[in-house]
Design a protein around this motif. Sequence first.
Motif, PDB file in Angstrom:
ATOM      1  N   ASP A   3      32.347  31.652  58.286  1.00 48.67           N
ATOM      2  CA  ASP A   3      32.714  32.823  57.491  1.00 48.67           C
ATOM      3  C   ASP A   3      31.554  33.212  56.600  1.00 48.67           C
ATOM      4  O   ASP A   3      30.754  32.372  56.189  1.00 48.67           O
ATOM      5  CB  ASP A   3      33.921  32.510  56.599  1.00 48.67           C
ATOM      6  CG  ASP A   3      35.206  32.332  57.373  1.00 48.67           C
ATOM      7  OD1 ASP A   3      35.605  33.280  58.073  1.00 48.67           O
ATOM      8  OD2 ASP A   3      35.811  31.250  57.286  1.00 48.67           O
ATOM      9  N   ILE A   5      31.054  35.233  52.881  1.00 45.13           N
ATOM     10  CA  ILE A   5      31.830  35.619  51.700  1.00 45.13           C
ATOM     11  C   ILE A   5      30.904  36.326  50.727  1.00 45.13           C
ATOM     12  O   ILE A   5      29.912  35.750  50.274  1.00 45.13           O
ATOM     13  CB  ILE A   5      32.453  34.399  50.998  1.00 45.13           C
ATOM     14  CG1 ILE A   5      33.248  33.562  51.990  1.00 45.13           C
ATOM     15  CG2 ILE A   5      33.323  34.850  49.827  1.00 45.13           C
ATOM     16  CD1 ILE A   5      33.509  32.157  51.513  1.00 45.13           C
ATOM     17  N   SER A   7      30.715  37.466  47.084  1.00 43.70           N
ATOM     18  CA  SER A   7      31.361  37.240  45.791  1.00 43.70           C
ATOM     19  C   SER A   7      30.675  38.074  44.724  1.00 43.70           C
ATOM     20  O   SER A   7      29.447  38.142  44.669  1.00 43.70           O
ATOM     21  CB  SER A   7      31.286  35.764  45.390  1.00 43.70           C
ATOM     22  OG  SER A   7      32.031  34.967  46.273  1.00 43.70           O
ATOM     23  N   THR A  42      38.280  42.352  56.983  1.00 46.77           N
ATOM     24  CA  THR A  42      37.846  41.736  55.731  1.00 46.77           C
ATOM     25  C   THR A  42      39.069  41.367  54.903  1.00 46.77           C
ATOM     26  O   THR A  42      40.015  42.142  54.794  1.00 46.77           O
ATOM     27  CB  THR A  42      36.946  42.710  54.940  1.00 46.77           C
ATOM     28  OG1 THR A  42      35.806  43.019  55.742  1.00 46.77           O
ATOM     29  CG2 THR A  42      36.501  42.115  53.625  1.00 46.77           C
ATOM     30  N   GLU A  43      39.031  40.182  54.319  1.00 42.43           N
ATOM     31  CA  GLU A  43      40.092  39.722  53.422  1.00 42.43           C
ATOM     32  C   GLU A  43      39.539  39.731  52.001  1.00 42.43           C
ATOM     33  O   GLU A  43      38.394  39.332  51.770  1.00 42.43           O
ATOM     34  CB  GLU A  43      40.507  38.306  53.815  1.00 42.43           C
ATOM     35  CG  GLU A  43      41.613  37.730  52.974  1.00 42.43           C
ATOM     36  CD  GLU A  43      41.947  36.302  53.373  1.00 42.43           C
ATOM     37  OE1 GLU A  43      42.269  35.513  52.467  1.00 42.43           O
ATOM     38  OE2 GLU A  43      41.872  35.974  54.571  1.00 42.43           O
ATOM     39  N   GLU A 123      36.156  38.412  45.730  1.00 40.79           N
ATOM     40  CA  GLU A 123      35.603  38.006  47.017  1.00 40.79           C
ATOM     41  C   GLU A 123      35.998  38.981  48.119  1.00 40.79           C
ATOM     42  O   GLU A 123      37.135  39.463  48.144  1.00 40.79           O
ATOM     43  CB  GLU A 123      36.128  36.626  47.431  1.00 40.79           C
ATOM     44  CG  GLU A 123      35.727  35.499  46.530  1.00 40.79           C
ATOM     45  CD  GLU A 123      36.448  34.220  46.904  1.00 40.79           C
ATOM     46  OE1 GLU A 123      35.768  33.310  47.409  1.00 40.79           O
ATOM     47  OE2 GLU A 123      37.673  34.159  46.714  1.00 40.79           O
ATOM     48  N   TRP A 125      35.925  38.395  52.080  1.00 38.65           N
ATOM     49  CA  TRP A 125      35.680  37.441  53.167  1.00 38.65           C
ATOM     50  C   TRP A 125      35.368  38.201  54.438  1.00 38.65           C
ATOM     51  O   TRP A 125      36.125  39.077  54.847  1.00 38.65           O
ATOM     52  CB  TRP A 125      36.896  36.550  53.368  1.00 38.65           C
ATOM     53  CG  TRP A 125      36.992  35.452  52.349  1.00 38.65           C
ATOM     54  CD1 TRP A 125      37.216  35.598  51.004  1.00 38.65           C
ATOM     55  CD2 TRP A 125      36.843  34.064  52.593  1.00 38.65           C
ATOM     56  NE1 TRP A 125      37.220  34.374  50.398  1.00 38.65           N
ATOM     57  CE2 TRP A 125      37.004  33.403  51.346  1.00 38.65           C
ATOM     58  CE3 TRP A 125      36.606  33.309  53.728  1.00 38.65           C
ATOM     59  CZ2 TRP A 125      36.912  32.030  51.222  1.00 38.65           C
ATOM     60  CZ3 TRP A 125      36.530  31.938  53.600  1.00 38.65           C
ATOM     61  CH2 TRP A 125      36.682  31.310  52.361  1.00 38.65           C
ATOM     62  N   ASN A 126      34.250  37.837  55.050  1.00 41.37           N
ATOM     63  CA  ASN A 126      33.761  38.478  56.272  1.00 41.37           C
ATOM     64  C   ASN A 126      33.593  39.985  56.071  1.00 41.37           C
ATOM     65  O   ASN A 126      34.167  40.792  56.802  1.00 41.37           O
ATOM     66  CB  ASN A 126      34.664  38.144  57.458  1.00 41.37           C
ATOM     67  CG  ASN A 126      34.665  36.655  57.705  1.00 41.37           C
ATOM     68  OD1 ASN A 126      33.605  36.053  57.829  1.00 41.37           O
ATOM     69  ND2 ASN A 126      35.839  36.055  57.732  1.00 41.37           N
TER      70      ASN A 126
END
Length: 155
Positions: A3, A5, A7, A42-43, A123, A125-126
Motif C-alpha cells: 500500500d 499512504i 499522510s 482510495t480509502e 490519510e 490510502w492508495n
Amino acid sequence: MSDNILSIIPADPDWQPMAEAADAAMAVLRRLVPQFDGFVTTEYRITWHEKVTVIDCGANLERIECPACQNAIGVEWWSDLLEDCVETGFANLAVTVPCCAADVSLNDLHYDWPCGFARFELEAWNPNRDWLPADELAQLAAALGCDVRQVLAHI
C-alpha cells in the motif's frame, strides 16, 4: 500486496485540530485526491493519536541527515530508537545525534523521504496521485488552521 499512504500532519507534533477543522481538511483532501481512478479505490482516514506518534515513509526511507552538521545518520540508529518508543510514544522528541553529538529534535532531522511526528493525521490510502504541491498543502493548512507536512509511505 503493498500500500501507499499519503499522510497530512501538523508541522507541530503536539497540535490537534477541533473536529470541525479536521472534517473540513478531510473534505479538501477528498477533493485533491479523487477516490477512484478506474483501477484503485482510495480509502480515507482521520486519526487522533493519544501520544505523539511517528509518521514514517515505510520502505521509501533512503537517508537521514543531521540538521546540525549535515552528515548522514544511520537508518539503523533511527530504527532502534523508534522500536524503543513505539509503545510508550514520544513524550520528548529531543535526541543527541550520533554524528556530531548535537541535541536536536527528531522532527527536525532531514528525512529522504519525509517523515514526521504527530498526534493528528489525515490519510489517503492508495492515493491516485503523488506528492501534493505547495498550493494544495496550503489549502489543507488553511482548513486545519496550522502549517502541515506530508509523508508518502510505502508499506
